[in-house]
Design a protein around this motif. Sequence first.
Motif, PDB file in Angstrom:
ATOM      1  N   LEU A   1       0.828  -1.207   0.000  1.00 20.74           N
ATOM      2  CA  LEU A   1       0.000   0.000   0.000  1.00 20.74           C
ATOM      3  C   LEU A   1       0.860   1.254   0.000  1.00 20.74           C
ATOM      4  N   VAL A   2       1.898   1.269   0.849  1.00 24.15           N
ATOM      5  CA  VAL A   2       2.780   2.434   0.917  1.00 24.15           C
ATOM      6  C   VAL A   2       3.531   2.615  -0.402  1.00 24.15           C
ATOM      7  N   GLY A   3       3.939   1.497  -1.018  1.00 21.43           N
ATOM      8  CA  GLY A   3       4.646   1.585  -2.296  1.00 21.43           C
ATOM      9  C   GLY A   3       3.789   2.178  -3.392  1.00 21.43           C
ATOM     10  N   ILE A   4       2.525   1.758  -3.471  1.00 23.58           N
ATOM     11  CA  ILE A   4       1.621   2.313  -4.477  1.00 23.58           C
ATOM     12  C   ILE A   4       1.408   3.807  -4.252  1.00 23.58           C
ATOM     13  N   LEU A   5       1.214   4.191  -2.994  1.00 23.71           N
ATOM     14  CA  LEU A   5       1.036   5.613  -2.689  1.00 23.71           C
ATOM     15  C   LEU A   5       2.299   6.406  -3.020  1.00 23.71           C
ATOM     16  N   ALA A   6       3.472   5.819  -2.737  1.00 21.30           N
ATOM     17  CA  ALA A   6       4.733   6.527  -2.981  1.00 21.30           C
ATOM     18  C   ALA A   6       4.949   6.751  -4.475  1.00 21.30           C
ATOM     19  N   ILE A   7       4.666   5.731  -5.293  1.00 19.82           N
ATOM     20  CA  ILE A   7       4.854   5.880  -6.741  1.00 19.82           C
ATOM     21  C   ILE A   7       3.918   6.957  -7.291  1.00 19.82           C
ATOM     22  N   THR A   8       2.656   6.907  -6.873  1.00 13.98           N
ATOM     23  CA  THR A   8       1.700   7.904  -7.351  1.00 13.98           C
ATOM     24  C   THR A   8       2.072   9.300  -6.875  1.00 13.98           C
ATOM     25  N   PHE A   9       2.485   9.406  -5.620  1.00 13.62           N
ATOM     26  CA  PHE A   9       2.880  10.703  -5.067  1.00 13.62           C
ATOM     27  C   PHE A   9       4.089  11.260  -5.814  1.00 13.62           C
ATOM     28  N   ALA A  10       5.053  10.390  -6.141  1.00 17.66           N
ATOM     29  CA  ALA A  10       6.245  10.840  -6.866  1.00 17.66           C
ATOM     30  C   ALA A  10       5.889  11.322  -8.266  1.00 17.66           C
ATOM     31  N   ILE A  11       4.977  10.622  -8.935  1.00 14.17           N
ATOM     32  CA  ILE A  11       4.558  11.046 -10.275  1.00 14.17           C
ATOM     33  C   ILE A  11       3.876  12.406 -10.216  1.00 14.17           C
ATOM     34  N   ILE A  12       3.078  12.608  -9.176  1.00 14.82           N
ATOM     35  CA  ILE A  12       2.361  13.877  -9.041  1.00 14.82           C
ATOM     36  C   ILE A  12       3.328  15.057  -8.946  1.00 14.82           C
ATOM     37  N   GLN A  13       4.489  14.840  -8.339  1.00 10.85           N
ATOM     38  CA  GLN A  13       5.437  15.936  -8.160  1.00 10.85           C
ATOM     39  C   GLN A  13       5.969  16.475  -9.486  1.00 10.85           C
ATOM     40  N   PHE A  14       5.942  15.634 -10.531  1.00 11.92           N
ATOM     41  CA  PHE A  14       6.485  16.053 -11.825  1.00 11.92           C
ATOM     42  C   PHE A  14       5.397  16.477 -12.809  1.00 11.92           C
ATOM     43  N   VAL A  15       4.140  16.412 -12.393  1.00 12.69           N
ATOM     44  CA  VAL A  15       3.045  16.803 -13.282  1.00 12.69           C
ATOM     45  C   VAL A  15       2.858  18.313 -13.194  1.00 12.69           C
ATOM     46  N   PRO A  16       2.948  19.016 -14.309  1.00 14.01           N
ATOM     47  CA  PRO A  16       2.766  20.484 -14.263  1.00 14.01           C
ATOM     48  C   PRO A  16       1.301  20.852 -14.066  1.00 14.01           C
ATOM     49  N   GLY A  17       1.107  22.087 -13.702  1.00 11.62           N
ATOM     50  CA  GLY A  17      -0.261  22.598 -13.582  1.00 11.62           C
ATOM     51  C   GLY A  17      -0.949  22.170 -12.306  1.00 11.62           C
ATOM     52  N   GLY A  18      -0.234  22.245 -11.169  1.00  9.22           N
ATOM     53  CA  GLY A  18      -0.831  21.889  -9.892  1.00  9.22           C
ATOM     54  C   GLY A  18      -1.866  22.903  -9.445  1.00  9.22           C
ATOM     55  N   PRO A  19      -2.463  22.692  -8.274  1.00  6.54           N
ATOM     56  CA  PRO A  19      -3.521  23.611  -7.811  1.00  6.54           C
ATOM     57  C   PRO A  19      -3.035  25.045  -7.638  1.00  6.54           C
ATOM     58  N   VAL A  20      -1.800  25.228  -7.167  1.00  4.26           N
ATOM     59  CA  VAL A  20      -1.277  26.584  -7.005  1.00  4.26           C
ATOM     60  C   VAL A  20      -1.138  27.259  -8.360  1.00  4.26           C
ATOM     61  N   GLU A  21      -0.573  26.541  -9.342  1.00  3.20           N
ATOM     62  CA  GLU A  21      -0.415  27.101 -10.685  1.00  3.20           C
ATOM     63  C   GLU A  21      -1.773  27.436 -11.306  1.00  3.20           C
ATOM     64  N   GLN A  22      -2.774  26.577 -11.055  1.00  7.66           N
ATOM     65  CA  GLN A  22      -4.092  26.842 -11.624  1.00  7.66           C
ATOM     66  C   GLN A  22      -4.726  28.086 -11.010  1.00  7.66           C
ATOM     67  N   ILE A  23      -4.559  28.254  -9.703  1.00  7.15           N
ATOM     68  CA  ILE A  23      -5.117  29.440  -9.054  1.00  7.15           C
ATOM     69  C   ILE A  23      -4.406  30.702  -9.561  1.00  7.15           C
ATOM     70  N   VAL A  24      -3.085  30.623  -9.673  1.00 12.20           N
ATOM     71  CA  VAL A  24      -2.324  31.775 -10.170  1.00 12.20           C
ATOM     72  C   VAL A  24      -2.759  32.129 -11.590  1.00 12.20           C
ATOM     73  N   GLN A  25      -2.945  31.109 -12.424  1.00 10.32           N
ATOM     74  CA  GLN A  25      -3.369  31.356 -13.805  1.00 10.32           C
ATOM     75  C   GLN A  25      -4.750  31.981 -13.862  1.00 10.32           C
ATOM     76  N   GLN A  26      -5.664  31.490 -13.003  1.00 10.20           N
ATOM     77  CA  GLN A  26      -7.015  32.060 -12.980  1.00 10.20           C
ATOM     78  C   GLN A  26      -6.992  33.516 -12.527  1.00 10.20           C
ATOM     79  N   LEU A  27      -6.189  33.796 -11.500  1.00  7.56           N
ATOM     80  CA  LEU A  27      -6.135  35.167 -10.989  1.00  7.56           C
ATOM     81  C   LEU A  27      -5.472  36.103 -11.995  1.00  7.56           C
ATOM     82  N   THR A  28      -4.421  35.608 -12.668  1.00  9.23           N
ATOM     83  CA  THR A  28      -3.742  36.427 -13.661  1.00  9.23           C
ATOM     84  C   THR A  28      -4.628  36.682 -14.863  1.00  9.23           C
ATOM     85  N   ARG A  29      -5.423  35.673 -15.238  1.00 10.13           N
ATOM     86  CA  ARG A  29      -6.282  35.797 -16.416  1.00 10.13           C
ATOM     87  C   ARG A  29      -7.458  36.733 -16.163  1.00 10.13           C
ATOM     88  N   SER A  30      -7.811  36.938 -14.891  1.00 13.31           N
ATOM     89  CA  SER A  30      -8.979  37.773 -14.589  1.00 13.31           C
ATOM     90  C   SER A  30      -8.782  39.204 -15.061  1.00 13.31           C
TER      91      SER A  30
END
Length: 350
Positions: free
Chosen positions: A16-45
């Motif tokens: 279980l920990v291994g599956i969570l660790a692999i998924t968590f590690a992949i998430i770290q390299f995926v662009p467009g996280g929640p912070v980036e999305q909020i910044v983009q929305q605020l900038t686009r306003s």
Amino acid sequence: MWRYIVKRLLLMIPTLVGILAITFAIIQFVPGGPVEQIVQQLTRSGVPGETAVASTQLIKGATGLAPDEIQQLKKLYGFDKPPLTRFGEMVWRFARFDLGESFFHHQSVGQLIVSKLPVSMSIGLWTFFITYLVCIPLGIAKAVRDGSAFDLVSSTLVLVGYAVPGFVLGVALLVLFGGGSFFELFPLRGLTSDNWATLPWWHKITDYLWHITLPITASVVGNLAVMTLLTKNVFLEEIRRQYVYTARAKGLAERTILYKHVFRNALIPLVTGFPAAFIGAFFTGSLLIETLFSLDGLGLLSYESVIRRDYPVVMGSLYVFTLLGLAAKLLSDLSYLWIDPRVSYEEGGQ
């Protein structure tokens, strides 16, 4: 057996920990996280304004964000800590069955999963029971009549159904029977009508069955081929065993041989998959089926969470599904013991 159960339970932890660790590690390299999305929305306003901190929205109406404001956003979503620290805190929460809170739905992940579960259960459980109730008798009939016209025609039909994707069949059903171009016999969306709460109890049942007919049909047809052919092959293999020829030589009736001798042995590989299939039925929400028939279930929730980078929902639902999947696998293995006492999981026993 208890020693085997304890060993399997202990092995679930690193899995279980291994599956969570692999998924968590992949998430770290995926662009467009929640912070980036909020910044983009605020900038686009494009509307200058003041910074306002709230429980669900940190900044309103800004054309650009200062570094300290971005740091506040990261702190709000928990991204101001190192990845290993965040992963450790997440695992500790999950160990206490605290799945966290959704970034965008503003409610706990556990409550969110529970709220979407009835829709996926409606699809999954009906699909599960109908599949087993149709496929096992059909597979037995095909094994008994192997090579006959019935066997050929039924194999052709189930394989055609398997070849047609569920969402394509769903579109065809909506066009034919949902008021698309021909007949308006079934509703287009939802599991119940808008006035369902005011209906008498018998009308509630018929209204519910009326709404799920098309989505369940689209889900079931594709599942029939695998279970039907598996049942046929298992029974056909047992029918050709030596003990069946011996029973026939003793003068036993074919019906007695089939249901008293063949049936029990042939059902072992089918029944052992029952726990995993039953538990999986609670979470088998199909994204395309749910989207097509406007059903707000777990499939749609998972898809939206990945698209919107709602990481607590992604990781929380993954944790629940993986935990239940591992438990279902253990129950499937133990069912061998309950069905066939000759099976042993002791050292050197298998």
